[in-house]
Motif scaffolding. Structure first.
Motif, short mmCIF file in Angstrom:
data_model
loop_
_atom_site.label_atom_id
_atom_site.label_comp_id
_atom_site.label_asym_id
_atom_site.label_seq_id
_atom_site.Cartn_x
_atom_site.Cartn_y
_atom_site.Cartn_z
N GLU A 311 -42.00 23.36 17.22
CA GLU A 311 -42.43 23.05 15.85
C GLU A 311 -41.67 23.89 14.82
O GLU A 311 -42.25 24.42 13.87
CB GLU A 311 -43.94 23.25 15.69
N HIS A 312 -40.37 24.00 15.01
CA HIS A 312 -39.57 24.77 14.07
C HIS A 312 -39.50 24.07 12.71
O HIS A 312 -39.37 22.85 12.62
CB HIS A 312 -38.14 24.95 14.59
N VAL A 313 -39.57 24.87 11.66
CA VAL A 313 -39.24 24.45 10.30
C VAL A 313 -38.14 25.39 9.82
O VAL A 313 -38.21 26.61 10.06
CB VAL A 313 -40.45 24.53 9.36
N LEU A 314 -37.13 24.84 9.19
CA LEU A 314 -36.04 25.65 8.65
C LEU A 314 -36.16 25.71 7.14
O LEU A 314 -36.47 24.70 6.49
CB LEU A 314 -34.69 25.07 9.05
N ILE A 325 -38.95 29.12 10.90
CA ILE A 325 -40.37 29.30 10.65
C ILE A 325 -41.18 28.54 11.69
O ILE A 325 -40.82 27.43 12.09
CB ILE A 325 -40.71 28.79 9.23
N ASP A 326 -42.28 29.13 12.12
CA ASP A 326 -43.25 28.46 13.00
C ASP A 326 -44.06 27.51 12.13
O ASP A 326 -44.81 27.94 11.25
CB ASP A 326 -44.14 29.51 13.65
N GLY A 327 -43.92 26.21 12.38
CA GLY A 327 -44.60 25.22 11.56
C GLY A 327 -46.10 25.21 11.72
O GLY A 327 -46.82 24.67 10.86
N ALA A 328 -46.61 25.81 12.78
CA ALA A 328 -48.06 25.85 13.01
C ALA A 328 -48.72 26.98 12.24
O ALA A 328 -49.87 26.86 11.81
CB ALA A 328 -48.36 25.98 14.49
N THR A 329 -48.01 28.10 12.05
CA THR A 329 -48.62 29.28 11.43
C THR A 329 -47.93 29.73 10.16
O THR A 329 -48.53 30.48 9.38
CB THR A 329 -48.60 30.45 12.42
N GLY A 330 -46.68 29.34 9.97
CA GLY A 330 -45.91 29.85 8.84
C GLY A 330 -45.21 31.16 9.11
O GLY A 330 -44.52 31.70 8.25
N ALA A 331 -45.36 31.69 10.33
CA ALA A 331 -44.71 32.95 10.67
C ALA A 331 -43.20 32.78 10.73
O ALA A 331 -42.69 31.75 11.19
CB ALA A 331 -45.23 33.46 12.01
N GLU A 332 -42.50 33.81 10.30
CA GLU A 332 -41.04 33.77 10.33
C GLU A 332 -40.55 34.23 11.70
O GLU A 332 -40.88 35.34 12.15
CB GLU A 332 -40.45 34.65 9.23
N LEU A 333 -39.78 33.39 12.36
CA LEU A 333 -39.30 33.67 13.71
C LEU A 333 -37.91 34.29 13.72
O LEU A 333 -37.56 35.02 14.64
CB LEU A 333 -39.29 32.38 14.54
N ALA A 334 -37.11 33.98 12.71
CA ALA A 334 -35.75 34.51 12.63
C ALA A 334 -35.27 34.37 11.20
O ALA A 334 -35.76 33.54 10.43
CB ALA A 334 -34.81 33.76 13.58
N LEU A 335 -34.29 35.19 10.86
CA LEU A 335 -33.73 35.18 9.51
C LEU A 335 -32.27 35.56 9.58
O LEU A 335 -31.91 36.57 10.19
CB LEU A 335 -34.49 36.18 8.62
N THR A 336 -31.40 34.76 8.98
CA THR A 336 -29.98 35.07 8.97
C THR A 336 -29.66 36.07 7.85
O THR A 336 -30.50 36.37 7.00
CB THR A 336 -29.13 33.81 8.74
N GLU A 337 -28.45 36.55 7.86
CA GLU A 337 -27.93 37.30 6.72
C GLU A 337 -27.77 36.34 5.53
O GLU A 337 -27.77 35.12 5.70
CB GLU A 337 -26.59 37.93 7.08
N PRO A 338 -27.61 36.88 4.31
CA PRO A 338 -27.33 35.99 3.18
C PRO A 338 -26.00 35.26 3.41
O PRO A 338 -24.94 35.88 3.46
CB PRO A 338 -27.24 36.95 1.99
N LEU A 339 -26.07 33.96 3.58
CA LEU A 339 -24.89 33.15 3.89
C LEU A 339 -24.32 32.47 2.66
O LEU A 339 -23.11 32.30 2.54
CB LEU A 339 -25.25 32.10 4.95
N VAL A 340 -25.21 32.04 1.75
CA VAL A 340 -24.76 31.24 0.61
C VAL A 340 -25.24 31.86 -0.71
O VAL A 340 -25.51 31.17 -1.68
CB VAL A 340 -25.24 29.77 0.74
N ALA A 341 -25.32 33.18 -0.74
CA ALA A 341 -25.80 33.87 -1.94
C ALA A 341 -24.87 33.63 -3.13
O ALA A 341 -25.34 33.47 -4.27
CB ALA A 341 -25.93 35.37 -1.66
N ALA A 342 -23.57 33.60 -2.89
CA ALA A 342 -22.63 33.41 -4.00
C ALA A 342 -22.79 32.02 -4.61
O ALA A 342 -22.70 31.85 -5.83
CB ALA A 342 -21.20 33.62 -3.51
N SER A 343 -23.02 31.02 -3.77
CA SER A 343 -23.24 29.66 -4.28
C SER A 343 -24.48 29.61 -5.17
O SER A 343 -24.46 29.06 -6.28
CB SER A 343 -23.39 28.67 -3.12
#
Length: 398
Positions: A311-314, A325-343
């Motif tokens: 039940e992943h949500v991105l 994100i865990d779609g059942a609870t809203g818990a954050e499962l992973a987080l990348t580095e800032p990839l598109v901050a400049a955009s």
């Protein structure tokens, strides 16, 4: 006018994408059986021919093969303002019509198995219209219709089977009151917003079917494996193609949760995700006819439902990261580095796409396409450096 474009060189790491699709759960057939999606001149292949189709702000087109990592130029269209895709075509809104780019790559969904096809990419005839437009598609690239609603109130239903043959054929074009509207294809019919708080059902000839259905402030549409959804102020319409025509149901939103203005998912799956104006994540399960909301783990710009066993949500965060994100609870499962901050700092919003194995994110200012393994702690699987800014992106062949 079409203009030739020199080849854009893209480099990447040596990792290859594993692209076999998982068999879907049983659902009502959404596509016709005839031909199994076969089109004259197309070759059937053994796996999804996944590609990334990118367009620059001035309309230059590039197609990246995610298996071979080879790129090719598709020429040029008029400068796009926004784009939409059904997994084969790119529909580009230019402010005075819709440019249609056929990537030549698609998957035909036969519910319990798939067929995969490759053909020569091509630019199709432009659909004329006045003002900006919204395009609504189905999950079939060879049957049914494609809806285009222009800002002046003109609603157009295209014949998608004709598109697959390289022809742009309008099944009907009707004038509605000027409003921010939608025409949503459903089987052989279409939902058309009236601008008066209701939605009409029309057949492929444009004839009305039955009474209008209430839908205040329509916003956000998507076709899932079950049917087409259209958001309203207080609930969501689910339109399902039946032997008798189109059946419309209502799915209530959670109490106190404002309706999302857009929906996204891994194409063809039954669950869609939307971001409520209050910042919570709304998950719409069209199979179960339910809507649930979970708090977002951090401020987000956009979300998409992967709808897999976990039940992943991105989510795309306000500082340019991708959150898993865990779609059942809203818990954050992973987080990348800032990839598109400049955009984002430059006022440009990238597009987040998900399929069954990977996510894709276009760094516009960064001139990088990111491939992310969301199931492996958000690992960056590959990066593709582009010569030009990839302002718009679509994944095709899925």
């Amino acid at each position: 006018m079409r203009h030739p474009l020199a080849l854009t060189v893209v480099t990447a790491s040596a990792l290859l994408l594993a692209a076999c699709a998982s068999p879907p759960q049983s659902e009502p057939a959404l596509t016709a059986d005839a031909g199994h999606g076969q089109v004259a001149g197309a070759a059937e292949v053994s796996e999804p021919p996944l590609h990334l189709l990118t367009a620059t702000a001035d309309g230059r087109l590039t197609l990246l093969d995610l298996l071979s990592e080879e790129t090719s130029s598709l020429g040029r269209i008029d400068a796009p303002l926004a784009t939409a895709t059904d997994g084969r075509y790119l529909f580009a809104d230019t402010g005075d019509g819709i440019e249609i780019v056929d990537s030549g790559m698609w998957t035909w969904d036969h519910v319990d198995h798939f067929h995969y096809y490759r053909a020569e990419p091509r630019l199709l005839e432009k659909v004329p219209g006045h003002g900006t437009a919204r395009t609504a598609t189905t999950i079939s690239s060879t049957t049914g219709g494609t809806g285009i609603f222009f800002a002046d109130g003109e609603a157009v239903l295209l014949d998608t089977e004709a598109l697959s043959q390289g022809e742009v054929v309008e099944l009907f074009r009707v004038r509605m009151p000027e409003h921010d509207g939608y025409i949503v294809p459903v089987g052989d019919h279409a939902l058309v917003t009236t601008g008066e708080g209701t939605v009409q059902v029309r057949d492929s000839d444009g004839a009305l079917h039955g009474d209008s259905v209430p839908c205040a402030d329509p916003a956000g549409t998507l076709t899932t494996r079950v049917g087409a959804i259209l958001g309203c102020r207080d609930d969501v319409l689910l339109a399902v193609a039946t032997d008798a025509g189109t059946a419309i149901e209502r799915i209530a939103l959670p109490d106190g949760v404002a309706a999302p203005r857009a929906w996204a998912n891994r194409e063809g799956r039954p669950t869609a995700a939307g971001l409520s104006p209050d910042g919570s994540i709304v998950l719409l399960d069209t199979r179960e006819r339910t809507a649930t909301a979970v708090p977002a783990p951090r401020p987000l710009i956009a979300v998409t439902a992967v709808d897999d066993a976990s039940e992943h949500v991105l989510g795309l965060t306000v500082d340019g990261r991708m959150s898993v994100i865990d779609g059942a609870t809203g818990a954050e499962l992973a987080l990348t580095e800032p990839l598109v901050a400049a955009s984002l700092a430059a006022g440009r919003t990238p597009t987040l796409i998900a399929d069954d194995r990977r996510a894709y994110l276009n760094g516009i200012t960064e001139r990088v396409l990111f491939e992310i393994d969301f199931a492996d702690a958000g690992r960056i699987a590959r990066t593709f450096t582009t010569t030009d800014e990839p302002a718009f992106i679509a994944e095709t062949g899925r």
